[in-house]
Design a protein around this motif. Structure first.
Motif, short mmCIF file in Angstrom:
data_model
loop_
_atom_site.label_atom_id
_atom_site.label_comp_id
_atom_site.label_asym_id
_atom_site.label_seq_id
_atom_site.Cartn_x
_atom_site.Cartn_y
_atom_site.Cartn_z
N SER A 35 -39.23 3.43 9.60
CA SER A 35 -40.28 2.63 10.22
C SER A 35 -40.04 1.15 9.94
O SER A 35 -39.91 0.75 8.79
CB SER A 35 -41.65 3.04 9.67
OG SER A 35 -42.64 2.15 10.15
N GLU A 36 -40.01 0.37 10.99
CA GLU A 36 -39.84 -1.09 10.86
C GLU A 36 -41.16 -1.76 10.47
O GLU A 36 -41.21 -2.95 10.22
CB GLU A 36 -39.32 -1.67 12.17
CG GLU A 36 -38.01 -1.09 12.60
CD GLU A 36 -36.82 -1.98 12.28
OE1 GLU A 36 -37.01 -3.17 11.98
OE2 GLU A 36 -35.70 -1.46 12.34
N ASN A 37 -42.26 -0.97 10.40
CA ASN A 37 -43.57 -1.49 10.06
C ASN A 37 -43.80 -1.39 8.56
O ASN A 37 -44.10 -0.32 8.04
CB ASN A 37 -44.64 -0.68 10.82
CG ASN A 37 -46.05 -1.17 10.51
OD1 ASN A 37 -46.25 -2.11 9.76
ND2 ASN A 37 -47.02 -0.49 11.09
N ALA A 40 -47.09 0.22 6.81
CA ALA A 40 -47.25 1.67 6.74
C ALA A 40 -46.44 2.26 5.59
O ALA A 40 -46.48 3.47 5.37
CB ALA A 40 -46.82 2.30 8.06
N ASN A 41 -45.70 1.42 4.84
CA ASN A 41 -44.74 1.95 3.89
C ASN A 41 -44.65 1.10 2.62
O ASN A 41 -43.57 0.67 2.24
CB ASN A 41 -43.37 2.01 4.59
CG ASN A 41 -42.47 3.07 4.04
OD1 ASN A 41 -42.91 3.99 3.40
ND2 ASN A 41 -41.19 2.92 4.29
N ALA A 45 -40.01 -2.16 4.96
CA ALA A 45 -39.53 -1.72 6.27
C ALA A 45 -38.29 -0.86 6.05
O ALA A 45 -37.51 -1.13 5.13
CB ALA A 45 -39.19 -2.92 7.15
N THR A 46 -38.12 0.17 6.86
CA THR A 46 -36.95 1.03 6.72
C THR A 46 -36.23 1.12 8.05
O THR A 46 -36.83 1.05 9.12
CB THR A 46 -37.32 2.45 6.24
OG1 THR A 46 -38.27 3.02 7.14
CG2 THR A 46 -37.93 2.41 4.85
N ARG A 47 -34.89 1.24 7.94
CA ARG A 47 -34.07 1.33 9.15
C ARG A 47 -32.87 2.24 8.84
O ARG A 47 -32.28 2.15 7.78
CB ARG A 47 -33.57 -0.05 9.54
CG ARG A 47 -32.69 -0.03 10.77
CD ARG A 47 -32.16 -1.40 11.12
NE ARG A 47 -33.27 -2.33 11.33
CZ ARG A 47 -33.16 -3.63 11.25
NH1 ARG A 47 -32.01 -4.19 10.95
NH2 ARG A 47 -34.19 -4.40 11.46
#
Length: 113
Positions: A35-37, A40-41, A45-47
């Motif tokens: 999630s690029e948001n 929420a994390n 951000a994760t990619r």
């Protein structure tokens, strides 16, 4: 018996290797989508990135947003995390390791791969 279905090595409950070279992971936890948001994390951000297109080897990047903003033009420290199971029984995308790497990135302010 079909050669494709013949087990060459049985390492239950973790994995089985078949004579045709396939590996079957027996222990699997739920996967978590990147999630690029960051909201929420835990502010991270994760990619997912593909490292080798030929084999499909990929990794997940965990980028702490606050650290990015504070760093400006400077580079963030990098943490390369490889768990003890060598991803034989799990993957970078499973819930347990996703949560751990997210917490690591959030608490250290480092880019975690």
């Amino acid at each position: 018996m079909d050669v494709v279905a013949e087990v060459d090595f049985d390492f239950s409950p973790f994995l089985k290797r078949y004579k045709d070279g396939r590996i079957e992971r027996l222990l699997r936890s739920p996967l978590v989508a990147a999630s690029e948001n960051p909201t929420a994390n835990r502010g991270v951000a994760t990619r997912d990135v593909v490292i080798d297109h030929g084999t499909g080897v990929s990794a997940r990047l965990f980028l702490p947003s606050e650290a990015v903003m504070a760093a400006g033009n400077r580079r963030l420290p990098l943490i390369m995390y490889i768990h003890g199971g060598s991803f034989c029984t799990e993957s970078a995308f499973c819930r347990m390791y996703h949560r751990y790497a997210t917490a690591l990135a959030a608490s250290t302010g480092a880019l975690v791969v």
